[in-house]
Design an enzyme around this catalytic site. Structure first.
Site, PDB file in Angstrom:
ATOM      1  N   ASP A  20      36.008  40.339  39.727  1.00 54.70           N
ATOM      2  CA  ASP A  20      36.377  39.574  38.532  1.00 54.70           C
ATOM      3  C   ASP A  20      37.599  38.735  38.869  1.00 54.70           C
ATOM      4  O   ASP A  20      38.443  39.142  39.674  1.00 54.70           O
ATOM      5  CB  ASP A  20      36.693  40.506  37.365  1.00 54.70           C
ATOM      6  CG  ASP A  20      35.449  41.204  36.813  1.00 54.70           C
ATOM      7  OD1 ASP A  20      34.376  40.577  36.816  1.00 54.70           O
ATOM      8  OD2 ASP A  20      35.561  42.354  36.374  1.00 54.70           O
ATOM      9  N   ASP A  48      29.509  37.106  34.357  1.00 55.23           N
ATOM     10  CA  ASP A  48      29.798  37.626  33.013  1.00 55.23           C
ATOM     11  C   ASP A  48      29.727  36.509  31.973  1.00 55.23           C
ATOM     12  O   ASP A  48      29.210  36.699  30.868  1.00 55.23           O
ATOM     13  CB  ASP A  48      31.185  38.268  32.970  1.00 55.23           C
ATOM     14  CG  ASP A  48      31.315  39.466  33.891  1.00 55.23           C
ATOM     15  OD1 ASP A  48      30.294  40.112  34.194  1.00 55.23           O
ATOM     16  OD2 ASP A  48      32.455  39.754  34.308  1.00 55.23           O
TER      17      ASP A  48
END
Length: 167
Positions: free
Chosen positions: A127, A145
Site C-alpha cells: 500500500d 484498492d
C-alpha cells in the site's frame, strides 16, 4: 455448436472487460514496483496538506483486518481472491452486454488480481497512497484498492439504476 459452448460472440463481448482488468493490474503492479524500488518500509513523502506517498505492507484484508494473525490469513485471503476471480469471470461471461455492471466487475477483477499477485509474491499487499486531515489518517491503500472501490460504487449505481428502470 460454438454458440452453445459460449463461443465467439460471448468471448468477443468479454474481451473489453478483460482488457480493462488487465490495464488495472498492470497499473497497480507498476506503481507497486516503483514503491518497492524507491521506498523502504515506513518511508513517506509529503505531497499535499492531505495526501502522502508512504510504503506500507498489509498482511491482512481491508483496513488491515486480521493483519496481526500468525500468517494463515495469507492463504485465506488468497483463496477468497481466487474464488472471487472465478466468480467474476463467470459473471462477466454471463452479462457481457451490461456495460456499467461489467465495467464495475472489471474494476473489481483488476483490483483483486493486483492484490492477489502481491499476496503470492510477497505475502502481503503493498500500500502507498495515504489520505489524511489534521491528525486523522485513512489507512494506506493502492491502485488495486481504488479500482475495487470504484467497482463497488459502480455496482451500487448499476443496481439503483436497474431498480429505477423497473418502476
Amino acid at each position: 455448436m460454438a454458440r452453445a459452448l459460449g463461443g465467439n460472440a460471448m468471448s468477443t463481448g468479454l474481451l473489453p472487460w478483460l482488457g480493462i482488468a488487465l490495464i488495472l493490474v498492470i497499473a497497480d503492479q507498476f506503481t507497486k514496483v516503483l514503491i518497492l524500488g524507491y521506498y523502504h518500509l515506513g518511508d513517506s513523502t509529503y505531497v499535499t496538506s492531505f495526501f502522502n506517498i508512504v510504503r506500507a505492507h498489509n498482511t491482512g484484508a481491508a483496513f488491515s483486518f486480521l493483519a496481526a494473525a500468525s500468517g494463515w490469513q495469507r492463504w485465506l485471503f488468497t483463496g477468497i481472491a481466487v474464488a472471487a476471480v472465478i466468480f467474476i469471470l463467470w459473471l462477466l461471461r454471463s452479462h457481457a452486454g451490461q456495460r456499467l455492471f461489467c465495467f464495475s466487475l472489471a474494476c473489481i477483477l483488476g483490483g483483486a488480481i493486483g492484490n492477489l499477485v502481491d499476496r503470492l509474491l510477497h505475502g502481503y499487499v503493498v500500500d502507498f497512497l495515504q489520505v489524511h486531515y489534521g491528525g486523522w489518517y485513512f489507512p494506506a491503500f493502492n491502485v488495486a484498492d481504488a479500482a475495487i472501490t470504484i467497482g463497488a460504487a459502480g455496482l451500487i449505481l448499476d443496481e439503483l439504476l436497474r431498480v429505477r428502470r423497473a418502476r
